[in-house]
Each structure stands twice: as structure tokens, then as C-alpha cells.
Enzyme design. Structure first.
Site, PDB file in Angstrom:
ATOM      1  N   GLU A 156       3.922  10.243  -6.518  1.00 20.85           N
ATOM      2  CA  GLU A 156       2.781  10.692  -5.721  1.00 20.85           C
ATOM      3  C   GLU A 156       2.380  12.146  -5.987  1.00 20.85           C
ATOM      4  O   GLU A 156       2.336  12.985  -5.097  1.00 20.85           O
ATOM      5  CB  GLU A 156       3.088  10.503  -4.217  1.00 20.85           C
ATOM      6  CG  GLU A 156       3.411   9.067  -3.859  1.00 20.85           C
ATOM      7  CD  GLU A 156       3.711   8.859  -2.389  1.00 20.85           C
ATOM      8  OE1 GLU A 156       3.685   9.827  -1.619  1.00 20.85           O
ATOM      9  OE2 GLU A 156       3.985   7.712  -1.998  1.00 20.85           O
ATOM     10  N   GLU A 263       6.254  -1.247  -4.737  1.00 17.83           N
ATOM     11  CA  GLU A 263       6.449  -1.175  -3.278  1.00 17.83           C
ATOM     12  C   GLU A 263       5.465  -2.099  -2.548  1.00 17.83           C
ATOM     13  O   GLU A 263       4.798  -1.724  -1.615  1.00 17.83           O
ATOM     14  CB  GLU A 263       6.257   0.262  -2.796  1.00 17.83           C
ATOM     15  CG  GLU A 263       7.139   1.280  -3.495  1.00 17.83           C
ATOM     16  CD  GLU A 263       6.857   2.701  -3.070  1.00 17.83           C
ATOM     17  OE1 GLU A 263       6.429   2.913  -1.922  1.00 17.83           O
ATOM     18  OE2 GLU A 263       7.048   3.624  -3.884  1.00 17.83           O
TER      19      GLU A 263
END
Ligand code: XIL
Length: 367
Positions: A156, A263
Site C-alpha cells: 500500500e 486478500e
């Protein structure tokens, strides 16, 4: 009138597929065979839950260590890294021949202060930040050398803001934008044979996909080893558009890297916060505190069928990992609204297969 040979063959082939699809295969692991890794996270907390572990080994053929490798759990104390928790999960996985993904070497969520900030909370000078990044990654990657199926090196780093390429993370403020390249180089130096990937959320959304393609191209131009892109897959009912999934996989595959869905979950609750930037709120709609209505259960199943059909259409997708083994272990019970009851996965709180499991399996068997 006997069937012509070709018609007879086609009828037999159809029966074979439908009979194969109907009952001989019951788990995603069986359906995947050796074609794809299908997984879930396992944390140290799960190691005493035998029914859960039995479900994991029945349904999945890979795991991701849930939080024990995250810097805020591993490296708070610069002098004494907490490897034992992750080692215990890794030992269990090794005993069950499950490849393990490392999540992650660097993430701007609760980054240990010593890495990039001084005692006043100001960014450390570049050289000190680089030295601490090198120290951390080499210590961790050396400890797990050769034991992981891949490392999520940086998690991220790309900004959600229009016109902004990279987030101003604590590593960025200390080192500068090349901290990402350096992180990959340090990981490769310490563990030359382990595949490395970049991982982020919402990177099937066209605007963020473009930034991600730019980042991967810049890393490749700098001769950095990057083997795959991790698409987190924190999706919702009705988001993203299925075409975005196809377009994104094609865009990343064109860079010559593998695609990992790292995820995957499908939020069934109203969400007021986009993305997965970890900011939480205490108040928000919690419409299904006791059970999920059949209508939403069905919508979830159809959504998983559509997402799996899209993902399985691409051979470059090498792994699909759900972010949670079952609804009771989902982070979405507390994100973005704390204290809610969510139902984003294929297994319910009693470890039972939900209609979404059958829908995902159907997408597998008819791919
Ligand atoms: C979450 C875990 O589920 C939590 O248990 C932990 O406390 C924080 O991280 N994007 C990511 C994951 O990359 O690491 C996050 O997982 C969910 C969002």
C-alpha cells in the site's frame, strides 16, 4: 436412430463435465488441483483451534501468515525481533506441506517508530532511514530465507489522491520515493531465490491501476526483481466492475509478472469508507447482527461466482487468498466500522460452507 459418433462423443463429454462438476469435487482445493494456489490467512491464535485447522487443510493449499510478519508485530523492538510467533505458524504450515506467503516487509500502518522517525516524530535523515530499512529487511528476510513462497515487500505505497503518485509514508518522508526500490533490492540481497511482489488495494480501479503499472515499470527499469503484483481484492457487492478485473489482469500480465489475489473478501455491509486504508469509525450501519438474510446470501454467492469466473479466465492468476478463514475471523467485523457482524467469506462462523462456496466452486469446475 443411433447418435452419430460426434454427437455421441459430445454427449459423453458433457456428462463427464457435469458429473465431475456435480459431486466428485467438493472443495476449492480439490477443484484447483495443481493449477492454482487457493488460500487463507492463519495466525498464531488459530494454532489451538483444531476444527479451524482441519477446515484450512481440507479447503486450501496455501496460507498467508496473518499478522505475525507485519512490522508492527515483528519489529517494534529493534534489538529483539519477535520471530517466534511467525515461526510457529510456519512450522504448522510446513508440517502440512502448505506454501506460505510473507505479508509483509514494509507497510505504513503502525510502522515501528525507530525505523524512520526521530524522538520528536520528525523524519530521520535519508541515510539513517536507508540504514534502518536495510537492517530491518535483511534481518527479517534472512531469518525466513528459503522458507516462503513469496514476500509482499511493500504494501500500500500508492496514493488514492488524484494527481498524487505515492503516499507520503514515514519511509517516503525519510528516504524519498526510491524507498520502494531499495526495499525490493534489500529483500533480494537477503533472499535471492524468493519471489517478490508489490501489494495494494483498489488497484483494479482504472486510475490506481495506471499508477501501479507506472510503479512496476519504474521498478523493472531499475532492474529490481519483481515477480508478481498482489491485488488485495477487498471488494463489495457491486464493486468493482467485472470488466475492471479483466482489464487490470491483462495490464499487469502485459508487464510479464504473475497476478496474486492476496486478500479477497466481499463486504456485504453498507460501507461509508472507501479502500482499505485502516481508518475506522465507531458508528455505522450494522443491519444483520444475528444472521445474513437469504436474499443477501444469494447476492453474495452470485458476486463470488462472477468474481471467480473473471479471475479464473486468466492463467496469469497464480494464487487467490481470502482475507479470513471464515466470517468470524474477518477483519471486516471491525473495518471500517468497529463492532459489526459481517459475512464476507465462503465459510460461516460455524466453519460451514455458505452458498458463496458452492458458487465459487461452480466457477472453478466450469472454467
Ligand atoms: C489487517 C489484519 O486483518 C488485522 O488483523 C491487522 O491488525 C491489521 O491488518 N490491507 C492489508 C492487510 O494489507 O494487512 C490488512 O489486514 C487489511 C488491509
Amino acid at each position: 436412430m443411433p447418435l452419430a459418433p460426434k454427437a455421441l462423443f459430445l454427449a459423453a463429454a458433457f456428462c463427464a463435465v457435469t458429473s465431475f462438476a456435480d459431486d466428485s469435487v467438493t472443495s476449492l482445493r480439490e477443484a484447483a488441483g495443481n493449477s492454482l494456489l487457493i488460500g487463507c490467512p492463519v495466525g498464531e491464535i488459530d494454532l489451538v483451534n483444531q476444527p479451524l485447522l482441519d477446515m484450512v487443510t481440507r479447503e486450501f493449499n496455501t496460507i498467508t501468515i496473518e499478522t505475525e510478519l507485519m512490522p508492527f508485530r515483528l519489529g517494534e523492538d529493534k534489538e529483539n525481533f519477535g520471530f517466534a510467533r511467525a515461526d510457529r505458524v510456519l512450522e504448522w504450515a510446513d508440517a502440512h506441506d502448505l506454501p506460505v506467503y510473507g505479508h509483509m516487509l514494509l507497510w505504513d500502518y503502525r510502522t515501528p517508530d525507530w525505523m524512520f522517525t526521530d524522538e520528536n516524530g520528525d523524519p530521520l535523515p535519508r541515510e539513517q532511514g536507508i540504514e534502518n530499512l536495510r537492517f530491518y529487511i535483511q534481518k527479517v528476510a534472512t531469518h525466513f530465507k528459503g522458507r516462503l513462497a513469496g514476500w509482499n515487500v511493500v504494501n500500500e505505497a500508492i496514493s488514492d489522491a488524484d494527481g498524487e503518485f505515492l503516499r507520503e509514508t514515514s519511509a517516503y518522508r525519510s528516504i524519498g520515493p526510491d524507498y520502494i526500490k531499495l526495499a525490493f533490492e534489500f529483500a533480494h540481497e537477503a533472499d535471492p531465490d524468493t519471489p517478490l511482489y508489490y501489494n495494494d488495494y483498489n488497484i483494479v480501479v482504472p486510475a490506481k491501476r495506471e499508477k501501479t503499472v507506472r510503479l512496476i515499470r519504474e521498478l523493472q527499469a531499475a532492474n529490481v526483481r519483481i515477480d508478481a503484483i498482489g491485488i488485495q481484492g477487498h471488494w463489495l457487492l457491486g464493486f468493482p466492475e467485472v470488466q475492471w478485473i479483466h482489464d487490470s489482469i491483462e495490464a499487469y500480465a502485459a508487464l510479464g509478472i504473475d497476478i496474486l489475489v492476496t486478500e479477497l473478501d466481499v463486504d456485504v455491509l453498507p460501507r461509508t469508507v472507501a479502500g482499505a486504508n485502516m481508518a475506522t469509525v465507531d458508528e455505522g450501519p450494522n443491519p444483520y447482527p444475528d444472521a445474513l438474510p437469504d436474499s443477501v446470501q444469494q447476492e453474495l454467492a452470485e458476486t463470488y461466482h462472477d468474481f471467480f469466473t473473471a479471475l479464473l479466465a486468466h492463467d496469469e492468476v497464480k494464487m487467490i487468498t481470502f482475507w479470513g478463514s471464515h466470517d468470524g475471523r474477518s477483519w471486516l467485523n471491525d473495518f471500517p466500522v468497529t463492532g459489526r457482524t459481517n459475512y464476507p467469506l465462503l465459510f460461516d462462523r460455524d466453519l460451514q460452507r455458505k452458498p458463496a462456496h458452492a458458487a465459487a466452486l461452480k466457477a472453478f469446475l466450469y472454467r
